[in-house]
Design a protein around this motif. Structure first.
Motif, short mmCIF file in Angstrom:
data_model
loop_
_atom_site.label_atom_id
_atom_site.label_comp_id
_atom_site.label_asym_id
_atom_site.label_seq_id
_atom_site.Cartn_x
_atom_site.Cartn_y
_atom_site.Cartn_z
N GLY A 467 27.96 -34.40 -18.17
CA GLY A 467 27.60 -33.08 -18.54
C GLY A 467 28.29 -32.35 -19.34
N LEU A 468 29.68 -32.06 -19.08
CA LEU A 468 30.77 -31.38 -19.86
C LEU A 468 30.81 -31.88 -21.15
CD1 LEU A 468 33.47 -30.86 -17.11
CD2 LEU A 468 31.86 -29.15 -18.08
N ASN A 469 30.78 -33.30 -21.30
CA ASN A 469 31.06 -33.86 -22.50
C ASN A 469 29.75 -33.44 -23.46
OD1 ASN A 469 32.43 -35.90 -24.50
ND2 ASN A 469 30.35 -36.72 -24.54
N GLN A 470 28.73 -33.32 -23.07
CA GLN A 470 27.54 -33.18 -23.91
C GLN A 470 27.46 -31.75 -24.29
OE1 GLN A 470 26.75 -36.54 -24.46
NE2 GLN A 470 24.87 -35.86 -24.72
N ALA A 471 27.91 -31.10 -23.32
CA ALA A 471 27.92 -29.45 -23.55
C ALA A 471 28.97 -29.07 -24.72
CB ALA A 471 28.26 -28.54 -22.29
N GLY A 472 30.37 -29.88 -24.45
CA GLY A 472 31.43 -29.65 -25.29
C GLY A 472 31.07 -30.08 -26.68
N ILE A 473 30.32 -31.11 -26.91
CA ILE A 473 30.25 -31.56 -28.25
C ILE A 473 29.19 -30.57 -29.16
CG2 ILE A 473 30.62 -34.30 -27.88
CD1 ILE A 473 27.56 -34.44 -27.72
N GLN A 474 28.48 -29.78 -28.46
CA GLN A 474 27.88 -28.86 -29.19
C GLN A 474 28.93 -27.98 -29.92
OE1 GLN A 474 24.63 -29.51 -29.11
NE2 GLN A 474 25.08 -31.22 -27.70
N MET A 475 29.98 -27.64 -29.68
CA MET A 475 30.82 -26.85 -30.32
C MET A 475 31.19 -27.44 -31.71
SD MET A 475 33.51 -25.85 -27.49
CE MET A 475 34.30 -27.38 -27.25
N VAL A 476 30.82 -28.39 -32.22
CA VAL A 476 30.95 -29.06 -33.72
C VAL A 476 30.33 -27.93 -34.51
CG1 VAL A 476 31.42 -31.16 -33.11
CG2 VAL A 476 29.05 -30.62 -33.55
N ASP A 477 29.42 -27.25 -34.02
CA ASP A 477 28.47 -26.43 -34.97
C ASP A 477 29.05 -25.02 -35.12
OD1 ASP A 477 26.28 -28.19 -35.07
OD2 ASP A 477 25.62 -27.13 -33.46
N ILE A 478 30.19 -24.73 -34.29
CA ILE A 478 30.96 -23.36 -34.46
C ILE A 478 32.55 -23.39 -34.78
CG2 ILE A 478 29.30 -22.29 -33.04
CD1 ILE A 478 31.13 -22.66 -30.67
N MET A 479 32.84 -24.83 -34.86
CA MET A 479 34.47 -24.99 -35.13
C MET A 479 34.47 -26.18 -35.85
SD MET A 479 36.02 -25.85 -31.27
CE MET A 479 35.49 -24.18 -30.62
N PRO A 480 35.67 -26.62 -36.46
CA PRO A 480 36.19 -27.97 -36.90
C PRO A 480 35.68 -28.87 -36.08
CG PRO A 480 37.82 -26.40 -37.59
CD PRO A 480 37.06 -25.74 -36.55
N ALA A 481 35.05 -30.14 -36.22
CA ALA A 481 34.69 -31.17 -35.21
C ALA A 481 35.95 -31.83 -34.62
CB ALA A 481 34.05 -32.29 -36.23
N ARG A 482 37.28 -31.98 -35.18
CA ARG A 482 38.11 -32.51 -34.53
C ARG A 482 38.67 -31.63 -33.34
NH1 ARG A 482 39.01 -37.46 -36.22
NH2 ARG A 482 38.43 -38.10 -38.53
N LEU A 483 38.79 -30.58 -33.66
CA LEU A 483 39.28 -29.42 -32.66
C LEU A 483 38.18 -29.67 -31.48
CD1 LEU A 483 41.10 -27.14 -31.77
CD2 LEU A 483 39.63 -25.43 -33.11
N ALA A 484 36.97 -29.26 -31.92
CA ALA A 484 36.00 -29.41 -30.82
C ALA A 484 36.01 -30.59 -29.87
CB ALA A 484 34.34 -29.30 -31.49
N PHE A 485 36.12 -31.80 -30.61
CA PHE A 485 36.10 -33.09 -29.83
C PHE A 485 37.58 -32.98 -28.93
CE2 PHE A 485 33.68 -35.08 -33.14
CZ PHE A 485 32.25 -35.33 -32.54
N LEU A 486 38.51 -32.54 -29.48
CA LEU A 486 40.10 -32.06 -28.55
C LEU A 486 39.79 -31.39 -27.37
CD1 LEU A 486 42.99 -32.93 -28.20
CD2 LEU A 486 43.21 -30.91 -29.94
#
Length: 541
Positions: A467-486
């Motif tokens: 659940g946390l992973n699914q929520a976290g990957i939504q951050m790719v819309d508001i910051m650089p993708a690799r930073l969101a994945f990190l």
């Protein structure tokens, strides 16, 4: 320094060296994956798997056997015999190195084209072949130094080997990429890193050999006794080492099988290009990530093997039962949180480390199966500790047959996931056969009635982590993708581990009364959490 302190120091040196070598080995895959396309990744994977398979056949088991034989002869004040044994091992290493190198170099085109169905891999295999000239000798030298109670030489050589291998692989691949070479030659350049690694390791061992010889001359130790026939020495070496060699083949053989059959089995379903892409993901991404969970779990559980061996030799059945139980618990309990975290965060890990998001499911599924690899390797070690190497050998051979049969049965139904499932099945079959044999010798219980609590812990930690992973990957819309994945990987990893540890205590999978028997590292982790456990569970065995 006492013998016990020396043993502990040596064990620590070898464990640290193995850990550093494994981490460096995994680290090289990430930049290479960015430099290579699917053909290059697949070619490098095939070359590496073939090489590791042959290296295991050429060296595994003999260094530990040599260490034992040399140690025994020095203990009996027979250094001339020990030198003769060492010379015999080096002669074998030289012959094995030449044969394996020629086999790998001249057999590469046929294997790559007709078996693996990846003709471009031939150059990468041939580039790696010369490394086999030196590695058998390096392995014998390491075994001899261990027999002389010098663990530092082997440990340093492992680290230098990996540093030279990684720097050369990445450096050559980058230079060839900038010069405009295609992936066939870039993969070959990366594979050539293994040759430089072998030269670096050999140079370290030669340095320590010169130092040891100087010391032996000062002590006026005799030279090798050439009157001892080589035939008897080889008979002793191979009798002890062949079961260990075959027991060590499980993981290299599985990876070799996958490199050989993925394209032939999948080409008809998804076409040659897509099959190559799947093999590239499996080799350079999934196998790299899946190599992480066994590191800590095997290191912790294997540290208990000398204790198991000693208890078996003393015929101390109660102590043996406790230590076998502890080894299995430590392996499973320390391996599972890493497996869970990497599985549920496989999408984010893929996005963070590699060049695209394709193949995240392959990474997650292969990593999940490593829990059975952990139990297989631990039970293999226990069988070796109680003198049942031949049983371990037979079980590994059965598992490999299961792997082959299941791959051909499941691949037409489930594609690459069927092949990955056959790997997990292979490790599970070996584990079950090993456990049955161990239980025939010593009665033990891994978790007993606590499996329900353990299962609930795994489900809860995995569900929340996903659940946390699914929520976290939504951050790719508001910051650089690799930073969101990190950030997502960090949050998921920390959350899974904390939830897992807390629930192990709350559900009574771990008890206060047995905490003192665990390795000191685990005691420090769990002791503060024990106050969360219901009082009725704390004293229960």
């Amino acid at each position: 320094m006492s013998k016990k302190e020396s043993f502990i120091k040596g064990t620590i040196i070898l464990a640290v060296a193995a850990l550093v070598a494994r981490v460096l080995g995994l680290a090289q895959r990430v930049p290479l994956e960015h430099m290579l396309n699917d053909i290059g990744d697949a070619s490098f994977t095939i070359a590496n798997n073939v090489y590791l398979m042959l290296l295991t056949v050429a060296t595994a088991g003999i260094p530990s056997t040599l260490s034992k034989m040399v140690s025994e002869r020095h203990a009996l004040n027979k250094p001339a015999e020990a030198q003769r044994v060492y010379h015999a091992a080096l002669i074998f290493a030289g012959a094995a190195g030449v044969i394996m190198t020629l086999l790998l170099y001249f057999g590469a085109p046929f294997y790559a084209t007709n078996i693996a169905r990846q003709p471009e891999a031939a150059a990468a295999i041939q580039a790696l072949a010369p490394a086999l000239l030196l590695f058998p000798a390096i392995a014998m030298m390491r075994g001899y130094f261990q027999g002389r109670n010098n663990m530092t030489a082997g440990g340093i050589s492992q680290i230098i080997e990996q540093i030279a291998r990684v720097l050369t692989a990445i450096g050559l691949a980058y230079v060839l990429l900038r010069l405009g070479y295609d992936d066939t030659w870039i993969a070959a350049g990366a594979s050539f890193g293994g040759v430089l690694g072998s030269i670096g390791a050999f140079a370290v061992m030669l340095y320590f050999t010169v130092k040891l010889r100087r010391s032996d001359r000062e002590l006026k130790l005799p030279v090798a006794d050439r009157s001892i026939p080589l035939g008897g020495i080889y008979r002793d070496i191979f009798t002890l080492s062949i079961p260990i060699v075959l027991s060590s083949l499980a993981v290299p053989a599985v990876n070799f099988i996958d490199g050989s059959i993925v394209k032939p089995l999948l080409m008809g379903q998804i076409g040659p290009e897509q099959a190559t892409a799947v093999l590239a993901v499996l080799g350079n991404r999934a196998q790299s990530v899946a190599g992480i969970p066994p590191i800590l779990a095997i290191a912790l559980s294997t540290s208990l093997i000398p204790i198991i061996s000693a208890a078996f030799a003393r015929k101390d059945q109660d102590h043996l039962e406790r230590q076998v139980t502890l080894a299995m618990r430590v392996a499973i309990l320390t391996g599972m949180p890493v497996v869970i975290a990497l599985c549920v965060a496989s999408y984010s890990i893929n996005g963070l480390l590699f060049s695209s998001l394709g193949g995240s499911g392959i990474i997650g599924f292969l990593t999940f199966g490593t829990i059975f690899q952990i139990t297989m390797m631990t039970t293999n070690s226990i069988l070796l500790g109680i003198g049942k190497a031949k049983l371990s050998m037979v079980h590994v051979m059965i598992g490999i047959v299961v792997k082959l049969a299941a791959s051909f049965l499941l691949a037409p139904l489930f594609g690459i996931y069927g092949i990955i499932a056959s790997t997990a099945l292979c490790f599970l079959v070996i584990t079950m056969l090993n456990l049955r044999s161990i239980k025939a010798i010593v009665s033990f219980s891994i978790l007993g009635k606590r499996w329900t609590g353990f299962g609930l812990t795994v489900i809860a930690a995995g569900g929340i982590g996903y659940g946390l992973n699914q929520a976290g990957i939504q951050m790719v819309d508001i910051m650089p993708a690799r930073l969101a994945f990190l950030l997502t990987c960090l949050v998921v990893g920390v959350a899974v581990v904390i939830i897992y540890l807390v629930l192990l205590v709350v559900f009574g999978v771990l008890r206060q009364s047995e905490l003192s028997s665990y390795p000191r590292l685990l005691q420090k982790v769990f002791r503060p959490l024990m106050r969360l456990q219901p009082a009725r569970m704390r004293e229960r065995g």
